[in-house]
Design an enzyme around this catalytic site. Structure first.
Site, short mmCIF file in Angstrom:
data_model
loop_
_atom_site.label_atom_id
_atom_site.label_comp_id
_atom_site.label_asym_id
_atom_site.label_seq_id
_atom_site.Cartn_x
_atom_site.Cartn_y
_atom_site.Cartn_z
CE LYS A 159 -5.48 4.44 2.44
NZ LYS A 159 -4.52 5.55 2.67
CB CYS B 212 -0.96 -0.01 1.19
SG CYS B 212 -2.04 -1.46 1.20
CG PHE C 200 0.05 -6.07 4.22
CD1 PHE C 200 -0.52 -5.31 5.23
CD2 PHE C 200 -0.75 -7.00 3.57
CE1 PHE C 200 -1.84 -5.47 5.60
CE2 PHE C 200 -2.08 -7.18 3.94
CZ PHE C 200 -2.62 -6.41 4.95
CG HIS D 193 -6.48 0.93 1.61
ND1 HIS D 193 -5.54 1.63 0.87
CD2 HIS D 193 -5.76 0.19 2.52
CE1 HIS D 193 -4.33 1.33 1.29
NE2 HIS D 193 -4.44 0.47 2.30
CG HIS E 149 -1.73 4.41 5.57
ND1 HIS E 149 -1.64 4.16 4.22
CD2 HIS E 149 -1.96 3.20 6.15
CE1 HIS E 149 -1.79 2.87 3.98
NE2 HIS E 149 -1.98 2.26 5.15
CD GLU F 43 -1.37 7.83 9.35
OE1 GLU F 43 -0.97 8.62 8.48
OE2 GLU F 43 -2.39 7.10 9.20
#
Length: 423
Positions: free
Chosen positions: A346, A174, A411, A351, A314, A325
């Site tokens: 998002k 991502c 990831f 996403h 994010h 975050e």
């Protein structure tokens, strides 16, 4: 290496669940609309999650995505949706920059492509795997391989527009779109190119994609309220909403852009990247990876935290990731958090995985252009850790913006931060 070469943005392109172009997408973002709805590309009746943020296909009117505008019909038949989205977004950006035609050979050698994806051609892999199982090896498409590969976004754009500079790709889950922009900026700084088309794309809304993320307990299951399902920083969040689409920018060396009279949106001034070294899917609990990526980007930009006015987070709408975050941002920005606005778009488009960082960097650029922070929609019950942070709940906020920061985490513990400011 020429580290004194400055990099600016001279073109933008978007394909998102809220529009097939920059203007329609941005208007819908600022209006607080959601791109979520029931899945239409396959029958999801038996799935735990039955909704997503799909790109709306059509004839190009009302902001829909029309592949026929920029993707040759033969190519459409050969490639997965993520490549189609990427070709279109890249073409939009080149047109916006005035670079889509009339290039000399010498010019073409100095224009490159660097677009990434997190997953790539998952729908095609799924389809041809079933085809192989049912019908045998001779029935597998001869276009199977080159229609699924992630670097073929860059390859197809370079072929279509005759771009012969660096032809590269990034695959960092991502973070792919943000890493692609940061890495492309460095290629220009190092004098390997004068212009780069950079960004990311994803198109993984298919049975295998939805099932896989569902089994990983990552997706929201708010099937009775798709448009309210993506709710970053809200106490009632239960996972992210899968999105698809692409974002592309034209990056250009500043003096080169000035000489040709190009429109300049912003300057790329900072880029930071790091690894958590912690877990395959979960970020480090102290947020140290994201913290260091932001810290590195600020150092490269020669900016202090108080110089940043807007962060596109994010913020995926997962209970764990949002909090980590937010903690990293609070730790780094300290008292400067009081004058900062931070939102997660998002909440509106879902996403986009490998496309997220590129699309959200463009939202940062548009926030800088229009002096407005886009909203975090569906934020009605903020978690306790949000106290004292302006997360731009539910309505866009006009404000002074001189520098913007985009975070993208993926990831494997991969992190990317890009900072831009007015020229």
């Amino acid at each position: 290496m020429k580290s004194d070469r400055r990099v600016v943005v001279t073109g933008l392109g978007l394909v998102t669940p809220l529009g097939g172009d920059v203007d329609s997408t941005w208007a819908n973002i600022l209006a607080g609309k959601s791109g979520a709805g029931p899945i239409t590309v396959f029958d999801a009746a038996n799935f735990a999650t039955r909704f997503a943020c799909e790109v709306k296909r059509g004839d190009g009117t009302h902001g829909t995505f029309d592949a026929n505008r920029r993707v040759d019909y033969k190519v459409q038949r050969q490639v997965d949706p993520f490549i189609q989205f990427g070709i279109d977004a890249g073409g939009q950006a080149l047109e916006d920059a005035g670079l889509d035609s009339g290039l000399t050979d010498e010019q073409s050698y100095r224009i490159g492509t660097l677009l990434g994806s997190g997953i790539g051609g998952l729908p095609g892999i799924e389809k041809e795997s079933v085809n192989l199982h049912l019908n045998g090896p001779r029935r597998v498409s001869p276009h199977f391989v080159h229609g699924r590969l992630i670097n073929l976004i860059s390859g197809q754009i370079s072929i279509k527009y005759g771009l012969r500079g660096p032809c590269h790709a990034v695959v960092t889950a991502c973070s792919s779109g943000a890493h692609a922009i940061g890495d492309a900026a460095r290629l220009i700084q190092w004098d390997d190119a004068d212009i780069m088309v950079a960004g990311g794309a994803e198109g993984a809304i298919c049975p295998l994609g939805i099932a896989g993320f569902s089994q990983a307990k990552a997706l929201s299951q708010r099937n009775d309220d798709p448009q309210g399902a993506s709710r970053p920083y809200d106490k009632d969040r239960d996972g992210f909403v899968m999105g698809e689409g692409a974002g592309a920018v034209v990056l250009e060396e500043y003096e080169h852009a000035k000489r040709r009279g190009a429109k300049i949106y912003a300057e790329v001034v900072g880029y930071g990247l790091s690894g958590d070294g912690y877990h395959v899917t979960a970020p480090a609990e102290d947020g140290n990876g994201g913290y260091r990526a932001m810290q590195m980007a600020l150092k490269r930009a020669c900016l202090s935290p108080s110089d940043v006015d807007y962060i596109n987070a994010h913020g995926t709408s997962t209970p764990l990731g949002d909090e980590i975050e937010l903690g990293a941002v609070k730790r780094l920005f300290g008292s400067a958090i009081d004058t900062l606005s931070m939102s997660s778009t998002k909440s509106a488009i879902g996403h986009l995985l490998g496309g997220a960082g590129a699309v959200e960097t463009i939202f940062c650029i548009l926030a800088l252009r229009d002096q407005i922070a886009p909203p975090t929609i569906n934020l009605h019950n903020p978690s306790d850790s949000c106290l004292g942070v302006d997360l731009v709940p539910n309505q866009a906020k006009p404000r002074s913006i001189k520098a913007v920061l985009n975070n993208s985490f993926g990831f494997g513990g991969t992190n990317a931060t890009v900072i831009l400011k007015n020229i």
